[in-house]
Design a protein around this motif. Sequence first.
Motif, PDB file in Angstrom:
ATOM      1  N   LEU A 229       0.828  -1.216   0.000  1.00  0.00           N
ATOM      2  CA  LEU A 229       0.000   0.000   0.000  1.00  0.00           C
ATOM      3  C   LEU A 229       0.859   1.261   0.000  1.00  0.00           C
ATOM      4  CD1 LEU A 229      -2.851  -1.011   2.485  1.00  0.00           C
ATOM      5  CD2 LEU A 229      -3.051  -0.669   0.021  1.00  0.00           C
ATOM      6  N   MET A 230       1.941   1.243   0.776  1.00  0.00           N
ATOM      7  CA  MET A 230       2.856   2.381   0.812  1.00  0.00           C
ATOM      8  C   MET A 230       3.507   2.597  -0.548  1.00  0.00           C
ATOM      9  SD  MET A 230       3.124   4.129   3.659  1.00  0.00           S
ATOM     10  CE  MET A 230       4.774   4.797   3.571  1.00  0.00           C
ATOM     11  N   LEU A 231       3.989   1.514  -1.167  1.00  0.00           N
ATOM     12  CA  LEU A 231       4.651   1.628  -2.463  1.00  0.00           C
ATOM     13  C   LEU A 231       3.676   2.131  -3.529  1.00  0.00           C
ATOM     14  CD1 LEU A 231       7.140   1.230  -4.229  1.00  0.00           C
ATOM     15  CD2 LEU A 231       6.432  -1.137  -4.584  1.00  0.00           C
ATOM     16  N   ALA A 232       2.435   1.645  -3.470  1.00  0.00           N
ATOM     17  CA  ALA A 232       1.425   2.101  -4.429  1.00  0.00           C
ATOM     18  C   ALA A 232       1.178   3.599  -4.286  1.00  0.00           C
ATOM     19  CB  ALA A 232       0.127   1.316  -4.222  1.00  0.00           C
ATOM     20  N   SER A 233       1.120   4.088  -3.044  1.00  0.00           N
ATOM     21  CA  SER A 233       0.893   5.519  -2.795  1.00  0.00           C
ATOM     22  C   SER A 233       2.070   6.360  -3.278  1.00  0.00           C
ATOM     23  CB  SER A 233       0.655   5.753  -1.300  1.00  0.00           C
ATOM     24  OG  SER A 233      -0.470   5.040  -0.837  1.00  0.00           O
ATOM     25  N   VAL A 238       4.180  10.391  -5.890  1.00  0.00           N
ATOM     26  CA  VAL A 238       5.509  10.971  -5.680  1.00  0.00           C
ATOM     27  C   VAL A 238       6.517  10.636  -6.785  1.00  0.00           C
ATOM     28  CG1 VAL A 238       7.353  11.347  -4.001  1.00  0.00           C
ATOM     29  CG2 VAL A 238       5.059  10.754  -3.188  1.00  0.00           C
ATOM     30  N   LEU A 239       6.670   9.362  -7.111  1.00  0.00           N
ATOM     31  CA  LEU A 239       7.682   8.968  -8.092  1.00  0.00           C
ATOM     32  C   LEU A 239       7.518   9.614  -9.471  1.00  0.00           C
ATOM     33  CD1 LEU A 239       8.210   5.158  -7.320  1.00  0.00           C
ATOM     34  CD2 LEU A 239       9.711   7.068  -6.754  1.00  0.00           C
ATOM     35  N   PRO A 240       6.292   9.970  -9.901  1.00  0.00           N
ATOM     36  CA  PRO A 240       6.172  10.598 -11.229  1.00  0.00           C
ATOM     37  C   PRO A 240       6.834  11.971 -11.347  1.00  0.00           C
ATOM     38  CG  PRO A 240       4.081   9.631 -10.586  1.00  0.00           C
ATOM     39  CD  PRO A 240       4.960   9.600  -9.372  1.00  0.00           C
ATOM     40  N   GLY A 332      11.377  -2.180   0.169  1.00  0.00           N
ATOM     41  CA  GLY A 332      10.095  -2.855  -0.019  1.00  0.00           C
ATOM     42  C   GLY A 332      10.284  -4.233  -0.638  1.00  0.00           C
ATOM     43  N   ASN A 333      11.125  -4.306  -1.655  1.00  0.00           N
ATOM     44  CA  ASN A 333      11.414  -5.581  -2.313  1.00  0.00           C
ATOM     45  C   ASN A 333      12.077  -6.555  -1.349  1.00  0.00           C
ATOM     46  OD1 ASN A 333      11.874  -7.584  -4.180  1.00  0.00           O
ATOM     47  ND2 ASN A 333      13.341  -6.432  -5.400  1.00  0.00           N
ATOM     48  N   THR A 334      13.033  -6.075  -0.555  1.00  0.00           N
ATOM     49  CA  THR A 334      13.741  -6.941   0.401  1.00  0.00           C
ATOM     50  C   THR A 334      12.786  -7.528   1.434  1.00  0.00           C
ATOM     51  OG1 THR A 334      15.752  -5.608   0.148  1.00  0.00           O
ATOM     52  CG2 THR A 334      15.618  -7.036   2.086  1.00  0.00           C
ATOM     53  N   ILE A 335      11.924  -6.689   1.988  1.00  0.00           N
ATOM     54  CA  ILE A 335      10.973  -7.151   3.003  1.00  0.00           C
ATOM     55  C   ILE A 335      10.026  -8.189   2.402  1.00  0.00           C
ATOM     56  CG2 ILE A 335       9.033  -6.456   4.472  1.00  0.00           C
ATOM     57  CD1 ILE A 335      10.477  -3.754   4.850  1.00  0.00           C
ATOM     58  N   ILE A 336       9.557  -7.939   1.182  1.00  0.00           N
ATOM     59  CA  ILE A 336       8.648  -8.877   0.533  1.00  0.00           C
ATOM     60  C   ILE A 336       9.340 -10.210   0.241  1.00  0.00           C
ATOM     61  CG2 ILE A 336       7.446  -9.312  -1.661  1.00  0.00           C
ATOM     62  CD1 ILE A 336       6.633  -6.334  -1.591  1.00  0.00           C
ATOM     63  N   GLN A 337      10.566 -10.136  -0.310  1.00  0.00           N
ATOM     64  CA  GLN A 337      11.291 -11.364  -0.670  1.00  0.00           C
ATOM     65  C   GLN A 337      11.604 -12.221   0.560  1.00  0.00           C
ATOM     66  OE1 GLN A 337      12.294 -12.653  -3.668  1.00  0.00           O
ATOM     67  NE2 GLN A 337      13.150 -11.083  -4.969  1.00  0.00           N
ATOM     68  N   THR A 338      11.924 -11.581   1.673  1.00  0.00           N
ATOM     69  CA  THR A 338      12.303 -12.332   2.877  1.00  0.00           C
ATOM     70  C   THR A 338      11.094 -12.747   3.710  1.00  0.00           C
ATOM     71  OG1 THR A 338      12.671 -10.205   4.022  1.00  0.00           O
ATOM     72  CG2 THR A 338      14.597 -11.283   3.060  1.00  0.00           C
ATOM     73  N   THR A 339       9.928 -12.183   3.418  1.00  0.00           N
ATOM     74  CA  THR A 339       8.713 -12.505   4.180  1.00  0.00           C
ATOM     75  C   THR A 339       7.841 -13.525   3.454  1.00  0.00           C
ATOM     76  OG1 THR A 339       8.695 -10.259   5.125  1.00  0.00           O
ATOM     77  CG2 THR A 339       6.664 -11.542   5.307  1.00  0.00           C
ATOM     78  N   ALA A 340       7.744 -13.404   2.139  1.00  0.00           N
ATOM     79  CA  ALA A 340       6.842 -14.264   1.365  1.00  0.00           C
ATOM     80  C   ALA A 340       7.312 -15.717   1.347  1.00  0.00           C
ATOM     81  CB  ALA A 340       6.713 -13.738  -0.061  1.00  0.00           C
ATOM     82  N   SER A 341       6.369 -16.638   1.395  1.00  0.00           N
ATOM     83  CA  SER A 341       6.710 -18.054   1.290  1.00  0.00           C
ATOM     84  C   SER A 341       7.114 -18.367  -0.155  1.00  0.00           C
ATOM     85  CB  SER A 341       5.512 -18.916   1.694  1.00  0.00           C
ATOM     86  OG  SER A 341       4.390 -18.639   0.882  1.00  0.00           O
ATOM     87  N   PRO A 342       8.017 -19.347  -0.366  1.00  0.00           N
ATOM     88  CA  PRO A 342       8.544 -19.628  -1.710  1.00  0.00           C
ATOM     89  C   PRO A 342       7.476 -19.875  -2.767  1.00  0.00           C
ATOM     90  CG  PRO A 342       9.822 -20.797  -0.054  1.00  0.00           C
ATOM     91  CD  PRO A 342       8.646 -20.191   0.670  1.00  0.00           C
ATOM     92  N   PHE A 357       4.592  -0.424 -11.124  1.00  0.00           N
ATOM     93  CA  PHE A 357       4.376  -0.131 -12.531  1.00  0.00           C
ATOM     94  C   PHE A 357       2.960   0.350 -12.830  1.00  0.00           C
ATOM     95  CE2 PHE A 357       7.878  -3.320 -12.910  1.00  0.00           C
ATOM     96  CZ  PHE A 357       8.810  -2.471 -13.494  1.00  0.00           C
ATOM     97  N   GLY A 358       2.012  -0.050 -11.994  1.00  0.00           N
ATOM     98  CA  GLY A 358       0.628   0.319 -12.262  1.00  0.00           C
ATOM     99  C   GLY A 358       0.271   1.711 -11.800  1.00  0.00           C
ATOM    100  N   MET A 359       0.709   2.074 -10.613  1.00  0.00           N
ATOM    101  CA  MET A 359       0.356   3.372 -10.067  1.00  0.00           C
ATOM    102  C   MET A 359       1.177   4.515 -10.672  1.00  0.00           C
ATOM    103  SD  MET A 359      -2.147   2.822  -8.021  1.00  0.00           S
ATOM    104  CE  MET A 359      -2.628   1.533  -9.189  1.00  0.00           C
ATOM    105  N   GLN A 360       2.447   4.237 -11.005  1.00  0.00           N
ATOM    106  CA  GLN A 360       3.305   5.308 -11.508  1.00  0.00           C
ATOM    107  C   GLN A 360       2.815   5.911 -12.827  1.00  0.00           C
ATOM    108  OE1 GLN A 360       7.454   4.347 -11.253  1.00  0.00           O
ATOM    109  NE2 GLN A 360       8.097   6.293 -12.119  1.00  0.00           N
TER     110      GLN A 360
END
Length: 422
Positions: A229-233, A238-240, A332-342, A357-360
Amino acid sequence: MSKISTFSAFKSRNYRLYFSGQSVSLLGTWMQKTAVSWVIYSQTHSKFMLGLTLFASLFPSFLFSFIGGVMSDRYDRFKLLLLTQVASMVQAILLSAMVFLGYYSVWGIIGLSAVLGIINAFDVPARQSLVYDMVDDKADLPNALALNSSMVNLSRLIGPGIAGLVLEKFGDTVCFGANAVSFIAVIGSLLMMRLPKVAAKKHDKNIAAELKEGFVYIQNTPTIKFILLMLASVSLFVLPFSTLIPVYAKDIFKGTASTFGVIDSVIGLGAFGGGIFLASLQAGTDLKKILAINTLVFGVGLVAFSHMHNYPVALFFSAVTGFGMMSQITIGNTIIQTTASPEMRGRVISYYAMAFFGMQPLGGLLVGSVSQKIGVPDTVMAEGMVALLLGIIHFRFLRQSRLKKEAAEAIATQQQPVEAIS
């Protein structure tokens, strides 16, 4: 005292190959991105068209990233990544040929940008998931992802600067052609890897069911849900800001293509510094807190840059902006990769790609339209203020999470004597 190893992921042969090949390819990618933005703005002098170009290059990834995530979980990620790299090379060759033949169609460039967006929808989940398999010691995964971001931002530092010079000296055809040639390096590095064979998977569910399964998993994993949700916001509001950099170069600082390249490169320099900073963090560092702090840094950099007319000082704040911006994607990527199950990693990363890619591109259209109404400096300042607000929200979330954890631990402690007696 914990030993800090900035390059520990390089112990893995497959990751070293991937890093070297991708470094060359990304240099060409940033040269092409810079050339596309400059050509579009030079041909149209429209801020809205800059936003539309970003929309065309990223929004298809939003539409197809779900399917890309399922494909990454279903099939051999290595073969899927190899296929997307070959497809990206073909897209670059077509773009080079179009410009070389003098077919300066703005809509043609935008159309090929949309094709690349579709390819990236399948490329990102496969590539990000495969990094996990490239690293022999999984404790080195955060370091590998931070080095990945450093690589991306070093190419962003060097690529636009080279592109600016090439645009002035040799023209845009060379920029586009260099990107097409650069794919030879990454395809070659992939073919040299020695990855374990992937056993064929039995698929009892259809794609729609697997997509729903991934969504339910995210809903039931608060940390991943909040990060997405944070990354989408950030991606929407902001990123644009990056779509407006050509306006600063051409209209505010009265510069040329080289000026645009320099500003973009300095943003990349700040982001590269942020990547090295993250790669050097000790194991066990609270990445969520670092992300919240750097969101505030991102906001401060944008607000200060927005109305700065002194070029050297503006470059300094653009570096600060890059430093803060880089954490949004990497941590964000690091937290997701280390939290998500394989078994869920591909689908979770597809939602991550959707958020980015969708929100930007939607934000690019929004920012392009707003800047026409209130002006570019005020638009960038507003984007910085949104980043500050998101940073504050993030700190509040961390505080609430800590209080919930302490409350749960207190209840567990109180229950222990009762359980012992019974």
